[in-house]
Design an enzyme around this catalytic site. Structure first.
Site, PDB file in Angstrom:
ATOM      1  N   SER A  68       0.834  -1.214   0.000  1.00  0.00           N
ATOM      2  CA  SER A  68       0.000   0.000   0.000  1.00  0.00           C
ATOM      3  C   SER A  68       0.865   1.259   0.000  1.00  0.00           C
ATOM      4  CB  SER A  68      -0.884   0.035   1.248  1.00  0.00           C
ATOM      5  OG  SER A  68      -1.569  -1.177   1.410  1.00  0.00           O
TER       6      SER A  68
HETATM    7  N1  SAH Z   1      -0.287  -4.844   4.072  1.00  0.00           N
HETATM    8  C1  SAH Z   1       0.560  -5.186   2.939  1.00  0.00           C
HETATM    9  C2  SAH Z   1      -0.090  -4.938   1.608  1.00  0.00           C
HETATM   10  C3  SAH Z   1      -1.304  -5.743   1.407  1.00  0.00           C
HETATM   11  S1  SAH Z   1      -1.754  -6.156  -0.237  1.00  0.00           S
HETATM   12  C4  SAH Z   1       1.921  -4.535   3.011  1.00  0.00           C
HETATM   13  O1  SAH Z   1       2.198  -3.791   3.956  1.00  0.00           O
HETATM   14  O2  SAH Z   1       2.741  -4.803   2.127  1.00  0.00           O
HETATM   15  C5  SAH Z   1      -3.016  -7.294   0.199  1.00  0.00           C
HETATM   16  C6  SAH Z   1      -2.512  -8.630   0.639  1.00  0.00           C
HETATM   17  O3  SAH Z   1      -3.654  -9.376   1.081  1.00  0.00           O
HETATM   18  C7  SAH Z   1      -1.893  -9.451  -0.481  1.00  0.00           C
HETATM   19  O4  SAH Z   1      -0.624  -9.880  -0.091  1.00  0.00           O
HETATM   20  C8  SAH Z   1      -2.850 -10.621  -0.651  1.00  0.00           C
HETATM   21  O5  SAH Z   1      -2.229 -11.818  -1.047  1.00  0.00           O
HETATM   22  C9  SAH Z   1      -3.443 -10.727   0.734  1.00  0.00           C
HETATM   23  N2  SAH Z   1      -4.727 -11.427   0.824  1.00  0.00           N
HETATM   24  C10 SAH Z   1      -5.772 -11.422  -0.047  1.00  0.00           C
HETATM   25  N3  SAH Z   1      -6.773 -12.201   0.403  1.00  0.00           N
HETATM   26  C11 SAH Z   1      -6.353 -12.723   1.586  1.00  0.00           C
HETATM   27  C12 SAH Z   1      -6.959 -13.627   2.533  1.00  0.00           C
HETATM   28  N4  SAH Z   1      -8.153 -14.130   2.357  1.00  0.00           N
HETATM   29  N5  SAH Z   1      -6.219 -13.943   3.635  1.00  0.00           N
HETATM   30  C13 SAH Z   1      -4.967 -13.443   3.823  1.00  0.00           C
HETATM   31  N6  SAH Z   1      -4.370 -12.590   2.958  1.00  0.00           N
HETATM   32  C14 SAH Z   1      -5.055 -12.229   1.868  1.00  0.00           C
END
Ligand code: SAH
Length: 233
Positions: A68
């Site tokens: 993000s």
């Molecule tokens: N907070 C992160 C960015 C998040 S991007 C950072 O600081 O880099 C969103 C993330 O959510 C992705 O890595 C994606 O794979 C994950 N994601 C999507 N659906 C999910 C689920 N059901 N459970 C766990 N992670 C999930």
């Protein structure tokens, strides 16, 4: 902004970005300011994009995911009113950067090690990548990465003071509300594939309230209670 790959230059750029976020009124508290100044975002970004670490933009991660933008991390940390001692659950580890920011606020010193961050990641590859980043930056003693479908909550009965979901859901999963302790707060992007609203959920005296904090764009939450996509892989 000047581009670089040198550690000292990164520090200068990090300070400049934090100043900018303060002037914009996004960073409002000393706690968030300190954490944003301390956590090296360049060590969570992939090599290819490292020089853009302090541009205020999301950046690509492996598996088609994104880290993000710094302003969104700050907005979420401020909205949660994170404080020392909080137990935090993150759904969507990605790079591990946001989890490290949370850890820096809730557990900045040896004395506060009873608090921690549990972060859930859907893709095993990313969970491993994040764990390596957290180890490199010495947050692996306070941040626990679990590879699982986090849309149905953490595989533990622990209640959390704060929950942040960093992927977009169509509605707020009941299981996540259940993991929120009395007096707890959660932020979660809710909406469709292209645009969502960042929703603040609060549990107070047994009642659960929610309000919108404005528009946002996140990658979709996968899994059982997530947003359906072409292939859920
Ligand atoms: N907070 C992160 C960015 C998040 S991007 C950072 O600081 O880099 C969103 C993330 O959510 C992705 O890595 C994606 O794979 C994950 N994601 C999507 N659906 C999910 C689920 N059901 N459970 C766990 N992670 C999930």
């Amino acid at each position: 902004m000047r581009l670089t790959n040198r550690p000292n230059d990164f520090l200068v750029l990090r300070k400049r970005l934090v100043e900018h976020l303060i002037l914009q009124g996004i960073i409002r508290t000393d706690r968030v300011r300190r954490a944003m100044l301390k956590v090296p975002r360049e060590l969570f970004v992939t090599e290819e994009y490292r020089q853009y670490s302090y541009e205020d933009h999301p950046l690509p991660l492996p598996m088609g995911q994104t880290i993000s933008a710094p302003h969104m991390c700050a907005i979420m940390c401020e909205a949660l009113e994170l404080k020392e001692g909080d137990r935090v659950l993150e759904v969507g580890t990605g790079s591990g950067y946001h989890a490290a920011l949370c850890a820096e606020i809730v557990s900045p010193s040896e004395n506060s090690r009873r608090s921690f961050v549990v972060t859930l990641e859907y893709f095993k590859e990313l969970a491993k990548y994040a764990h390596e980043n957290l180890k490199k930056t010495s947050y692996d003693d306070r941040v626990f990465v679990i590879a699982c479908d986090g849309s149905s909550g953490a595989p533990t009965r622990i209640k959390f003071d704060k929950v942040l979901v960093t992927a977009a859901a169509t509605r707020i999963p009941e299981s996540l509300i259940e993991q929120l302790d009395e007096g707890g707060k959660m932020v979660i992007p809710v909406g469709g594939r292209l645009l969502q609203e960042l929703v603040l959920v609060e549990r107070e005296e047994g009642r659960v309230s929610q309000r919108s904090l404005g528009g946002c764009v996140f990658v979709r939450l996968r899994g059982r209670y997530g947003l359906k996509g072409e292939a859920d892989g």
